[in-house]
Design a protein around this motif. Structure first.
Motif, PDB file in Angstrom:
ATOM      1  N   SER A 115       0.835  -1.195   0.000  1.00  0.00           N
ATOM      2  CA  SER A 115       0.000   0.000   0.000  1.00  0.00           C
ATOM      3  C   SER A 115       0.871   1.246   0.000  1.00  0.00           C
ATOM      4  O   SER A 115       1.943   1.263   0.608  1.00  0.00           O
ATOM      5  N   VAL A 116       0.416   2.277  -0.702  1.00  0.00           N
ATOM      6  CA  VAL A 116       1.111   3.558  -0.655  1.00  0.00           C
ATOM      7  C   VAL A 116       0.874   4.238   0.688  1.00  0.00           C
ATOM      8  O   VAL A 116       1.772   4.841   1.261  1.00  0.00           O
ATOM      9  N   TRP A 117      -0.335   4.114   1.213  1.00  0.00           N
ATOM     10  CA  TRP A 117      -0.656   4.738   2.487  1.00  0.00           C
ATOM     11  C   TRP A 117      -1.665   3.871   3.219  1.00  0.00           C
ATOM     12  O   TRP A 117      -2.630   3.386   2.622  1.00  0.00           O
ATOM     13  N   GLU A 118      -1.473   3.676   4.522  1.00  0.00           N
ATOM     14  CA  GLU A 118      -2.394   2.910   5.343  1.00  0.00           C
ATOM     15  C   GLU A 118      -3.090   3.832   6.334  1.00  0.00           C
ATOM     16  O   GLU A 118      -2.430   4.646   6.991  1.00  0.00           O
ATOM     17  N   GLY A 119      -4.438   3.699   6.446  1.00  0.00           N
ATOM     18  CA  GLY A 119      -5.214   4.509   7.373  1.00  0.00           C
ATOM     19  C   GLY A 119      -4.854   4.207   8.811  1.00  0.00           C
ATOM     20  O   GLY A 119      -3.864   3.551   9.079  1.00  0.00           O
ATOM     21  N   PRO A 120      -5.649   4.748   9.773  1.00  0.00           N
ATOM     22  CA  PRO A 120      -6.981   5.320   9.556  1.00  0.00           C
ATOM     23  C   PRO A 120      -6.974   6.803   9.190  1.00  0.00           C
ATOM     24  O   PRO A 120      -8.025   7.359   8.888  1.00  0.00           O
ATOM     25  N   THR A 121      -5.833   7.488   9.265  1.00  0.00           N
ATOM     26  CA  THR A 121      -5.792   8.903   8.932  1.00  0.00           C
ATOM     27  C   THR A 121      -5.804   9.103   7.426  1.00  0.00           C
ATOM     28  O   THR A 121      -5.446   8.211   6.659  1.00  0.00           O
ATOM     29  N   PHE A 122      -6.217  10.300   7.005  1.00  0.00           N
ATOM     30  CA  PHE A 122      -6.270  10.635   5.592  1.00  0.00           C
ATOM     31  C   PHE A 122      -5.023  11.422   5.194  1.00  0.00           C
ATOM     32  O   PHE A 122      -4.448  12.147   5.985  1.00  0.00           O
ATOM     33  N   ILE A 123      -4.626  11.274   3.940  1.00  0.00           N
ATOM     34  CA  ILE A 123      -3.480  12.017   3.422  1.00  0.00           C
ATOM     35  C   ILE A 123      -3.832  12.578   2.058  1.00  0.00           C
ATOM     36  O   ILE A 123      -4.598  11.976   1.294  1.00  0.00           O
ATOM     37  N   ILE A 124      -3.278  13.755   1.759  1.00  0.00           N
ATOM     38  CA  ILE A 124      -3.459  14.358   0.443  1.00  0.00           C
ATOM     39  C   ILE A 124      -2.088  14.667  -0.143  1.00  0.00           C
ATOM     40  O   ILE A 124      -1.205  15.195   0.529  1.00  0.00           O
ATOM     41  N   PHE A 125      -1.896  14.284  -1.391  1.00  0.00           N
ATOM     42  CA  PHE A 125      -0.663  14.576  -2.127  1.00  0.00           C
ATOM     43  C   PHE A 125      -0.906  15.835  -2.956  1.00  0.00           C
ATOM     44  O   PHE A 125      -1.014  15.791  -4.169  1.00  0.00           O
ATOM     45  N   GLN A 126      -0.991  16.978  -2.291  1.00  0.00           N
ATOM     46  CA  GLN A 126      -1.435  18.202  -2.948  1.00  0.00           C
ATOM     47  C   GLN A 126      -0.387  18.799  -3.881  1.00  0.00           C
ATOM     48  O   GLN A 126      -0.717  19.617  -4.735  1.00  0.00           O
ATOM     49  N   ASN A 127       0.907  18.427  -3.719  1.00  0.00           N
ATOM     50  CA  ASN A 127       1.969  18.986  -4.554  1.00  0.00           C
ATOM     51  C   ASN A 127       2.532  17.987  -5.555  1.00  0.00           C
ATOM     52  O   ASN A 127       3.418  18.344  -6.337  1.00  0.00           O
ATOM     53  N   LEU A 128       2.051  16.760  -5.543  1.00  0.00           N
ATOM     54  CA  LEU A 128       2.650  15.697  -6.351  1.00  0.00           C
ATOM     55  C   LEU A 128       2.475  15.980  -7.848  1.00  0.00           C
ATOM     56  O   LEU A 128       1.361  16.154  -8.334  1.00  0.00           O
ATOM     57  N   LYS A 129       3.623  16.029  -8.561  1.00  0.00           N
ATOM     58  CA  LYS A 129       3.614  16.299  -9.996  1.00  0.00           C
ATOM     59  C   LYS A 129       3.874  15.047 -10.825  1.00  0.00           C
ATOM     60  O   LYS A 129       3.288  14.888 -11.896  1.00  0.00           O
ATOM     61  N   GLU A 130       4.783  14.196 -10.360  1.00  0.00           N
ATOM     62  CA  GLU A 130       5.116  12.977 -11.107  1.00  0.00           C
ATOM     63  C   GLU A 130       5.175  11.799 -10.152  1.00  0.00           C
ATOM     64  O   GLU A 130       5.778  11.894  -9.077  1.00  0.00           O
ATOM     65  N   LEU A 131       4.563  10.705 -10.561  1.00  0.00           N
ATOM     66  CA  LEU A 131       4.608   9.475  -9.777  1.00  0.00           C
ATOM     67  C   LEU A 131       4.963   8.315 -10.701  1.00  0.00           C
ATOM     68  O   LEU A 131       4.274   8.066 -11.691  1.00  0.00           O
ATOM     69  N   TYR A 132       6.071   7.645 -10.378  1.00  0.00           N
ATOM     70  CA  TYR A 132       6.501   6.449 -11.091  1.00  0.00           C
ATOM     71  C   TYR A 132       6.450   5.279 -10.114  1.00  0.00           C
ATOM     72  O   TYR A 132       7.077   5.334  -9.045  1.00  0.00           O
ATOM     73  N   VAL A 133       5.739   4.229 -10.467  1.00  0.00           N
ATOM     74  CA  VAL A 133       5.682   3.011  -9.655  1.00  0.00           C
ATOM     75  C   VAL A 133       6.022   1.844 -10.571  1.00  0.00           C
ATOM     76  O   VAL A 133       5.265   1.545 -11.499  1.00  0.00           O
TER      77      VAL A 133
END
Length: 308
Positions: free
Chosen positions: A137-155
């Motif tokens: 997983s990229v992120w596990e709860g229970p909290t929420f996260i926002i990638f508000q500045n993310l421009k490029e994502l390579y996986v």
């Protein structure tokens, strides 16, 4: 006491088989009594570090990282990328009233962030994750996260990853321009179809207003690119769509846009589309493919008219 490295703007560590910690302690008495201030650090590249586990052992870190490359660091990127982002000091906490608190020790903030209205914010702009075979997983709860500045994502080559953006990730990625997903064989969803978001970030915020390039290769379990996306209006800038070797992929949106067969019925489904590649996807909707090809041809013709 703080350790300050004001001129360090990039950190590259590779092929260090025995490395476990980057910043540690000279003695047990130093534990939890110091911090690392990296005011100029913008890029970290961690490559082929089989035993690497943590950035700062017992220390706080202050950094303004925007460019993160993590290649084959199985103990650092274990089941969730979120822990790695916390250790790199790239996450801050925002409350419901937008009172942002930059925290150098996010791990201590996490329990408090479960309170009503708390959202975690990632400052990362460029994120590359390769050969992380344990990543689920990229992120596990229970909290929420926002990638508000993310421009490029390579996986790339994350063979156990099932979802790029799970339900604990806020769905609006306002700056994302490039998304590249290669050879994630267990990937089932790019964006979770579940809905567990705060009211301020409800499902109508699910959009990629700046996304120009989307490449998906070798994801054999992926059935839809965006199964819960209500319309293509959320992809207004998409110019380059490249999909290959996705044997179960049926189409884009799993909705009304996939079912019409009439000439022109899908006009403007991707109004900026210029480059289309769909190869070795035997279950991909022929209707959708034909509509995408028409859209590309119309856009190319329009470009030709503008040049005249």
């Amino acid at each position: 006491m703080a350790t300050i490295l004001p001129q360090l703007n990039s950190l590259l560590i590779t092929e260090a088989d025995q490395l476990e910690v980057i910043f540690g302690h000279s003695s047990e008495d130093d534990t939890n009594n110091g911090e690392i201030v990296l005011s100029s650090l913008g890029k970290v590249d961690l490559t082929n570090l089989p035993n690497f586990m943590t950035v700062c052992q017992g220390l706080q870190i202050q950094a303004q990282l925007s460019d993160i490359w993590i290649h084959n660091c199985p103990k650092f990127v274990d089941s969730s990328l979120g822990r790695a982002l916390q250790q790199l000091g790239t996450i801050s906490v925002s409350t419901e009233d937008s009172n942002v608190q930059i925290s150098s020790n996010v791990e201590e903030q996490l329990p408090a962030s479960e309170e009503k209205g708390m959202i975690l914010i990632s400052r990362a702009e460029y994120l590359h994750i390769w050969d992380s075979i344990s990543l689920i997983s990229v992120w596990e709860g229970p909290t929420f996260i926002i990638f508000q500045n993310l421009k490029e994502l390579y996986v790339n080559d994350c063979s156990r990853l099932k979802c790029i953006f799970p339900s604990a990730v806020i769905r609006s990625l306002p700056c994302l321009s490039h998304l590249d997903i290669d050879y994630c064989e267990e990937l089932e969803e790019i964006m979770s179809s579940e809905h567990h978001f705060p009211n301020a970030y409800s499902s109508h915020s699910f959009c990629f207003p700046q996304l120009e390039t989307l490449s998906v290769f070798g994801c054999r379990k992926l059935k839809w690119l965006f199964p819960s996306l209500p319309s293509a209006q959320h992809l207004p800038q998409l110019k380059y769509l490249r999909i290959s070797w996705c044997s179960e992929l049926k189409g884009l949106f799993n909705g009304e846009l996939e079912v019409h067969d009439e000439e022109g019925s899908n006009n403007n489904m991707l109004p900026m589309l210029r480059d289309l590649q769909v190869d070795d996807c035997p279950n991909f909707s022929k209707t959708t493919l034909a509509a995408l090809q028409r859209q590309q041809q119309q856009n190319e013709a329009k470009d030709g008219d503008d040049d005249d």
